[in-house]
Design an enzyme around this catalytic site. Structure first.
Site, PDB file in Angstrom:
ATOM      1  N   CYS A   1       5.654  -0.293   7.248  1.00 50.91           N
ATOM      2  CA  CYS A   1       5.270   0.928   6.534  1.00 50.91           C
ATOM      3  C   CYS A   1       6.477   1.395   5.734  1.00 50.91           C
ATOM      4  O   CYS A   1       7.590   1.430   6.263  1.00 50.91           O
ATOM      5  CB  CYS A   1       4.860   2.000   7.537  1.00 50.91           C
ATOM      6  SG  CYS A   1       4.381   3.554   6.766  1.00 50.91           S
ATOM      7  N   LEU A   2       6.252   1.757   4.462  1.00 50.36           N
ATOM      8  CA  LEU A   2       7.373   2.175   3.614  1.00 50.36           C
ATOM      9  C   LEU A   2       8.036   3.460   4.139  1.00 50.36           C
ATOM     10  O   LEU A   2       9.178   3.738   3.791  1.00 50.36           O
ATOM     11  CB  LEU A   2       6.913   2.369   2.166  1.00 50.36           C
ATOM     12  CG  LEU A   2       6.479   1.087   1.435  1.00 50.36           C
ATOM     13  CD1 LEU A   2       5.927   1.414   0.066  1.00 50.36           C
ATOM     14  CD2 LEU A   2       7.625   0.086   1.327  1.00 50.36           C
TER      15      LEU A   2
ATOM     16  N   HIS B   1      -4.662   0.868   7.175  1.00 48.07           N
ATOM     17  CA  HIS B   1      -3.347   1.514   7.324  1.00 48.07           C
ATOM     18  C   HIS B   1      -3.237   2.718   6.372  1.00 48.07           C
ATOM     19  O   HIS B   1      -2.781   3.795   6.767  1.00 48.07           O
ATOM     20  CB  HIS B   1      -2.251   0.478   7.044  1.00 48.07           C
ATOM     21  CG  HIS B   1      -0.851   0.992   7.137  1.00 48.07           C
ATOM     22  ND1 HIS B   1       0.024   0.604   8.128  1.00 48.07           N
ATOM     23  CD2 HIS B   1      -0.160   1.867   6.356  1.00 48.07           C
ATOM     24  CE1 HIS B   1       1.187   1.227   7.956  1.00 48.07           C
ATOM     25  NE2 HIS B   1       1.104   1.998   6.881  1.00 48.07           N
ATOM     26  N   GLU B   2      -3.687   2.525   5.113  1.00 47.64           N
ATOM     27  CA  GLU B   2      -3.605   3.624   4.141  1.00 47.64           C
ATOM     28  C   GLU B   2      -4.587   4.741   4.481  1.00 47.64           C
ATOM     29  O   GLU B   2      -4.255   5.921   4.354  1.00 47.64           O
ATOM     30  CB  GLU B   2      -3.848   3.113   2.714  1.00 47.64           C
ATOM     31  CG  GLU B   2      -2.821   2.096   2.222  1.00 47.64           C
ATOM     32  CD  GLU B   2      -1.386   2.471   2.544  1.00 47.64           C
ATOM     33  OE1 GLU B   2      -1.023   3.650   2.436  1.00 47.64           O
ATOM     34  OE2 GLU B   2      -0.613   1.565   2.919  1.00 47.64           O
TER      35      GLU B   2
ATOM     36  N   GLY C   1       0.831  -1.190   0.000  1.00 46.84           N
ATOM     37  CA  GLY C   1       0.000   0.000   0.000  1.00 46.84           C
ATOM     38  C   GLY C   1       0.867   1.241   0.000  1.00 46.84           C
ATOM     39  O   GLY C   1       2.013   1.207   0.467  1.00 46.84           O
TER      40      GLY C   1
ATOM     41  N   GLN D   1       2.847   9.777   1.343  1.00 46.83           N
ATOM     42  CA  GLN D   1       4.167   9.115   1.344  1.00 46.83           C
ATOM     43  C   GLN D   1       5.014   9.475   0.137  1.00 46.83           C
ATOM     44  O   GLN D   1       6.194   9.119   0.083  1.00 46.83           O
ATOM     45  CB  GLN D   1       3.997   7.600   1.430  1.00 46.83           C
ATOM     46  CG  GLN D   1       3.422   7.158   2.768  1.00 46.83           C
ATOM     47  CD  GLN D   1       3.264   5.652   2.808  1.00 46.83           C
ATOM     48  OE1 GLN D   1       2.311   5.123   2.246  1.00 46.83           O
ATOM     49  NE2 GLN D   1       4.195   4.963   3.436  1.00 46.83           N
TER      50      GLN D   1
ATOM     51  N   HIS E   1      -3.050   6.995   6.906  1.00 47.72           N
ATOM     52  CA  HIS E   1      -2.113   7.939   6.282  1.00 47.72           C
ATOM     53  C   HIS E   1      -2.854   9.149   5.717  1.00 47.72           C
ATOM     54  O   HIS E   1      -2.377  10.281   5.817  1.00 47.72           O
ATOM     55  CB  HIS E   1      -1.378   7.271   5.103  1.00 47.72           C
ATOM     56  CG  HIS E   1      -0.140   6.524   5.494  1.00 47.72           C
ATOM     57  ND1 HIS E   1       0.941   7.127   6.094  1.00 47.72           N
ATOM     58  CD2 HIS E   1       0.205   5.227   5.321  1.00 47.72           C
ATOM     59  CE1 HIS E   1       1.895   6.219   6.285  1.00 47.72           C
ATOM     60  NE2 HIS E   1       1.472   5.061   5.834  1.00 47.72           N
TER      61      HIS E   1
HETATM   62 ZN    ZN Z   1       2.388   3.249   5.883  1.00 45.28          ZN
END
Ligand code: ZN
Length: 188
Positions: free
Chosen positions: A108-109, A150-151, A45, A50, A154
């Site tokens: 998480c990236l 999760h997204e 995701g 991000q 964000h």
């Molecule tokens: Zn994340």
């Protein structure tokens, strides 16, 4: 085009995304770039924050994850999630189906190499607008439900560390602080 992934400590990660009402050529390009960036990074995701844009836009793709199952249904009919991947979600909203919650590891990236257990609703109903500006609605469970939550976080400026219990957060603090220091050095 590959985009640079913003790391923890960058203020854009704390910004709530603006709603996207029109799929302009610039937005179409951003979708392509986000998908390419997510796949290249082996993420499941990616939120617009991000890649430095505070917008209500996220991409999700759970296709390649074999050890953590996902479920999806449309209008009450089960479908294969991989047939609908990657998902492009504009202005998404979700509600929990029932009370069942599940703990699971999350990464998480924007937090390279950090993984923590997080409890979230196991099954959710999702509404969003797709990449063609069409409304979509589906039910999902398992990893897909976790990824979308999760997204969604964000897009509100919420990070997974906010969802960790105090014990896990304390345990991981040295790792968060290391990322923060790197980010601040890069921003200076
Ligand atoms: Zn994340």
């Amino acid at each position: 085009m590959l985009l640079e992934i913003v790391k923890y400590g960058d203020p854009v990660l704390r910004q709530k995304g603006e709603r996207v009402e029109e799929i302009t050529p610039e937005i179409k390009q951003l979708i392509d770039d986000m998908l390419e960036t997510m796949h290249e990074a082996h993420g499941i995701g990616l939120a617009a924050q991000q890649v430095g844009k505070a917008l209500q836009l996220a991409t999700v793709d759970v296709t390649d994850v074999e050890d953590r199952p996902s479920r999806m249904s449309l209008g009450g009919e089960p479908v294969k999630p991989e047939d609908y991947m990657p998902l492009v979600l504009f202005n998404p909203e979700w509600t929990a189906v029932g009370d069942k919650k599940e703990e699971g590891p999350e990464g998480c990236l924007s937090f390279p190499e950090v993984y923590g257990e997080i409890e979230r609703p196991e099954e959710i109903d999702v509404t969003a607008t797709d990449e063609n500006g069409e409304p979509m609605a589906f039910r999902c469970g398992g990893l897909l439900a976790r990824a979308i939550q999760h997204e969604w976080d964000h897009l509100q400026g919420i990070l997974f560390i906010d969802r960790m219990d105090a014990f896990v957060r304390t345990e991981l603090k040295p790792e968060f602080d290391a990322i923060l220091a790197e980010t601040q050095k890069a921003l200076d």
